[in-house]
Design a protein around this motif. Structure first.
Motif, PDB file in Angstrom:
ATOM      1  N   ASP B  16      51.039 140.963  38.420  1.00  0.00           N
ATOM      2  CA  ASP B  16      51.323 141.208  37.006  1.00  0.00           C
ATOM      3  C   ASP B  16      51.253 142.696  36.645  1.00  0.00           C
ATOM      4  OD1 ASP B  16      51.837 138.517  36.268  1.00  0.00           O
ATOM      5  OD2 ASP B  16      49.693 138.107  36.393  1.00  0.00           O
ATOM      6  N   ILE B  17      50.727 143.523  37.560  1.00  0.00           N
ATOM      7  CA  ILE B  17      50.705 144.973  37.314  1.00  0.00           C
ATOM      8  C   ILE B  17      52.139 145.470  37.128  1.00  0.00           C
ATOM      9  CG2 ILE B  17      50.113 147.232  38.295  1.00  0.00           C
ATOM     10  CD1 ILE B  17      47.818 145.788  39.828  1.00  0.00           C
ATOM     11  N   VAL B  18      53.040 144.984  38.003  1.00  0.00           N
ATOM     12  CA  VAL B  18      54.443 145.406  37.917  1.00  0.00           C
ATOM     13  C   VAL B  18      55.097 144.859  36.644  1.00  0.00           C
ATOM     14  CG1 VAL B  18      56.692 145.260  39.054  1.00  0.00           C
ATOM     15  CG2 VAL B  18      54.655 145.666  40.400  1.00  0.00           C
ATOM     16  N   VAL B  19      54.694 143.635  36.238  1.00  0.00           N
ATOM     17  CA  VAL B  19      55.245 143.049  35.015  1.00  0.00           C
ATOM     18  C   VAL B  19      54.846 143.899  33.805  1.00  0.00           C
ATOM     19  CG1 VAL B  19      55.316 140.991  33.552  1.00  0.00           C
ATOM     20  CG2 VAL B  19      55.137 140.738  36.032  1.00  0.00           C
ATOM     21  N   VAL B  20      53.556 144.289  33.751  1.00  0.00           N
ATOM     22  CA  VAL B  20      53.070 145.125  32.652  1.00  0.00           C
ATOM     23  C   VAL B  20      53.829 146.459  32.630  1.00  0.00           C
ATOM     24  CG1 VAL B  20      51.091 146.533  31.915  1.00  0.00           C
ATOM     25  CG2 VAL B  20      50.773 144.106  32.405  1.00  0.00           C
ATOM     26  N   ARG B  21      54.000 147.061  33.802  1.00  0.00           N
ATOM     27  CA  ARG B  21      54.740 148.334  33.873  1.00  0.00           C
ATOM     28  C   ARG B  21      56.128 148.195  33.274  1.00  0.00           C
ATOM     29  NH1 ARG B  21      54.396 149.932  40.066  1.00  0.00           N
ATOM     30  NH2 ARG B  21      52.157 150.026  40.317  1.00  0.00           N
ATOM     31  N   ARG B  22      56.819 147.087  33.632  1.00  0.00           N
ATOM     32  CA  ARG B  22      58.187 146.876  33.150  1.00  0.00           C
ATOM     33  C   ARG B  22      58.211 146.696  31.641  1.00  0.00           C
ATOM     34  NH1 ARG B  22      59.679 142.796  37.481  1.00  0.00           N
ATOM     35  NH2 ARG B  22      59.793 144.286  39.175  1.00  0.00           N
ATOM     36  N   VAL B  23      57.273 145.889  31.128  1.00  0.00           N
ATOM     37  CA  VAL B  23      57.235 145.623  29.683  1.00  0.00           C
ATOM     38  C   VAL B  23      56.977 146.932  28.926  1.00  0.00           C
ATOM     39  CG1 VAL B  23      55.889 144.500  27.855  1.00  0.00           C
ATOM     40  CG2 VAL B  23      56.553 143.203  29.884  1.00  0.00           C
ATOM     41  N   VAL B  24      55.971 147.714  29.401  1.00  0.00           N
ATOM     42  CA  VAL B  24      55.626 148.955  28.710  1.00  0.00           C
ATOM     43  C   VAL B  24      56.785 149.958  28.809  1.00  0.00           C
ATOM     44  CG1 VAL B  24      54.034 150.924  28.677  1.00  0.00           C
ATOM     45  CG2 VAL B  24      53.142 148.622  28.979  1.00  0.00           C
ATOM     46  N   ARG B  25      57.420 150.024  29.989  1.00  0.00           N
ATOM     47  CA  ARG B  25      58.552 150.949  30.145  1.00  0.00           C
ATOM     48  C   ARG B  25      59.670 150.597  29.167  1.00  0.00           C
ATOM     49  NH1 ARG B  25      60.092 154.619  33.700  1.00  0.00           N
ATOM     50  NH2 ARG B  25      58.357 154.115  35.093  1.00  0.00           N
ATOM     51  N   ASP B  26      60.003 149.299  29.058  1.00  0.00           N
ATOM     52  CA  ASP B  26      61.058 148.865  28.140  1.00  0.00           C
ATOM     53  C   ASP B  26      60.691 149.204  26.696  1.00  0.00           C
ATOM     54  OD1 ASP B  26      62.466 147.936  30.259  1.00  0.00           O
ATOM     55  OD2 ASP B  26      62.073 145.809  29.909  1.00  0.00           O
ATOM     56  N   LEU B  27      59.410 148.966  26.344  1.00  0.00           N
ATOM     57  CA  LEU B  27      58.973 149.204  24.962  1.00  0.00           C
ATOM     58  C   LEU B  27      59.065 150.681  24.592  1.00  0.00           C
ATOM     59  CD1 LEU B  27      55.836 146.890  24.741  1.00  0.00           C
ATOM     60  CD2 LEU B  27      57.862 146.760  23.274  1.00  0.00           C
ATOM     61  N   VAL B  28      58.482 151.554  25.429  1.00  0.00           N
ATOM     62  CA  VAL B  28      58.452 152.969  25.044  1.00  0.00           C
ATOM     63  C   VAL B  28      59.832 153.601  25.147  1.00  0.00           C
ATOM     64  CG1 VAL B  28      55.995 153.356  25.469  1.00  0.00           C
ATOM     65  CG2 VAL B  28      57.617 153.680  27.337  1.00  0.00           C
ATOM     66  N   THR B  29      60.682 153.044  26.002  1.00  0.00           N
ATOM     67  CA  THR B  29      62.063 153.527  26.067  1.00  0.00           C
ATOM     68  C   THR B  29      62.775 153.156  24.765  1.00  0.00           C
ATOM     69  OG1 THR B  29      62.053 153.261  28.457  1.00  0.00           O
ATOM     70  CG2 THR B  29      64.201 153.484  27.425  1.00  0.00           C
ATOM     71  N   ARG B  30      62.530 151.912  24.302  1.00  0.00           N
ATOM     72  CA  ARG B  30      63.100 151.445  23.039  1.00  0.00           C
ATOM     73  C   ARG B  30      62.602 152.302  21.877  1.00  0.00           C
ATOM     74  NH1 ARG B  30      60.970 145.802  21.175  1.00  0.00           N
ATOM     75  NH2 ARG B  30      60.226 146.785  19.269  1.00  0.00           N
ATOM     76  N   LEU B  31      61.337 152.770  21.977  1.00  0.00           N
ATOM     77  CA  LEU B  31      60.752 153.586  20.910  1.00  0.00           C
ATOM     78  C   LEU B  31      61.152 155.055  21.031  1.00  0.00           C
ATOM     79  CD1 LEU B  31      57.150 152.038  20.908  1.00  0.00           C
ATOM     80  CD2 LEU B  31      58.939 151.662  19.203  1.00  0.00           C
ATOM     81  N   SER B  32      62.041 155.337  21.976  1.00  0.00           N
ATOM     82  CA  SER B  32      62.578 156.697  22.189  1.00  0.00           C
ATOM     83  C   SER B  32      61.530 157.722  22.601  1.00  0.00           C
ATOM     84  CB  SER B  32      63.314 157.196  20.927  1.00  0.00           C
ATOM     85  OG  SER B  32      64.290 156.276  20.539  1.00  0.00           O
ATOM     86  N   PHE B  33      60.515 157.296  23.390  1.00  0.00           N
ATOM     87  CA  PHE B  33      59.581 158.264  23.973  1.00  0.00           C
ATOM     88  C   PHE B  33      60.358 159.141  24.955  1.00  0.00           C
ATOM     89  CE2 PHE B  33      55.020 156.387  23.727  1.00  0.00           C
ATOM     90  CZ  PHE B  33      55.227 155.935  22.440  1.00  0.00           C
ATOM     91  N   GLY B  34      59.937 160.394  25.115  1.00  0.00           N
ATOM     92  CA  GLY B  34      60.536 161.259  26.124  1.00  0.00           C
ATOM     93  C   GLY B  34      60.125 160.798  27.515  1.00  0.00           C
ATOM     94  N   VAL B  35      60.823 161.301  28.538  1.00  0.00           N
ATOM     95  CA  VAL B  35      60.618 160.795  29.899  1.00  0.00           C
ATOM     96  C   VAL B  35      59.177 161.020  30.390  1.00  0.00           C
ATOM     97  CG1 VAL B  35      61.529 162.898  31.004  1.00  0.00           C
ATOM     98  CG2 VAL B  35      61.532 160.766  32.260  1.00  0.00           C
TER      99      VAL B  35
END
Lengths: 112, 132
Positions: B16-35
């Motif tokens: 689930d570590i990888v699942v959490v990474r994916r969810v957080v990556r999708d969220l902050v990308t959606r929120l327009s965080f910088g790279v």
């Protein structure tokens, strides 16, 4: 030379499996060194860093040298803030430079 | 249809570590965080999820999007269903770790995020809230 690339978001099992594959390939092909191309890696966490450092020591025990190539700027920043260390592995900006490093006599520079 | 503003990811195993990474990556990308902030948030979430997997065994990550004075932010709450942390100050010290980790999960994650709060109750588990 043995060249290994890592996926963008490797899970723990993949990291461990890759480590074993590297050691088996060292035995089979007897390369002088290993270039670990991490330019595609987007998340470098403590487990990944620890396994990379460990693999480099294992490759060293088999008589090979390891160079890590291509760490992205964002990964560099996150890894530094997390205080990750790679146990003194040689690093290079690109795979080409990593190959240059490995074809030169053992240098005493650029230790991470 | 508008995007969800909160959700959760159960943490049952190290997969689930990888699942959490994916969810957080999708969220902050959606929120327009910088790279760089995307990488910081994902790496921090990865470490905190690993802590739950290593020390508590199971847990859950709750997420909520934030509006921080007009700027988009993200709050992540990690609930570990373990025994709790007996000494939070000690756990926050670099180099401290009772498992085979590097012992830099908590202080490292704090540096990657903007804010971090820990609440731990012995026998009941630990809740760790971070904001970015």
């Amino acid at each position: 030379m043995l060249m290994v690339t890592t996926p963008a978001d490797p899970d723990d099992l993949m990291v461990k499996t890759r480590q074993e594959e590297v050691l088996r390939a060292m035995e089979r092909y007897r390369p002088k060194g290993l270039v670990l191309d991490i330019s595609g890696v987007e998340t470098l966490d403590s487990f990944f860093a620890r396994t990379v450092a460990e693999t480099s020591r294992m490759v060293g025990l088999m008589g090979g040298r390891t160079v890590i190539a291509g760490m992205r700027p964002s990964v560099v920043i996150a890894a530094t803030q997390l205080a990750l260390t790679l146990g003194g592995i040689l690093t290079a900006l690109t795979v080409d430079r990593a190959l240059d490093l490995l074809s030169a006599p053992p240098p005493r520079r650029r230790r991470a | 249809m508008s995007q969800p503003t909160q959700g959760d990811v159960p943490i049952k195993s190290e997969n689930d570590i990888v699942v959490v990474r994916r969810v957080v990556r999708d969220l902050v990308t959606r929120l327009s965080f910088g790279v760089t902030d995307v990488t910081r948030a994902v790496t921090g979430a990865s470490e905190l999820t690993r802590n739950i997997s290593l020390y508590a065994g199971t847990g859950i990550m709750w997420w909520t999007t934030l509006d921080r004075h007009g700027a988009a932010g993200l709050e992540l709450r990690f609930e570990g269903h373990g025994l709790g942390i007996s000494d939070i100050e000690l756990a926050m010290k670099p180099g401290h770790g009772t498992s085979h980790g590097l012992g830099l999960g908590l202080p490292g994650a704090k540096r990657l995020m903007d804010e971090m709060e820990i609440h731990s109750e012995l026998g009941k588990g630990t809740t760790l809230t971070v904001r970015k």
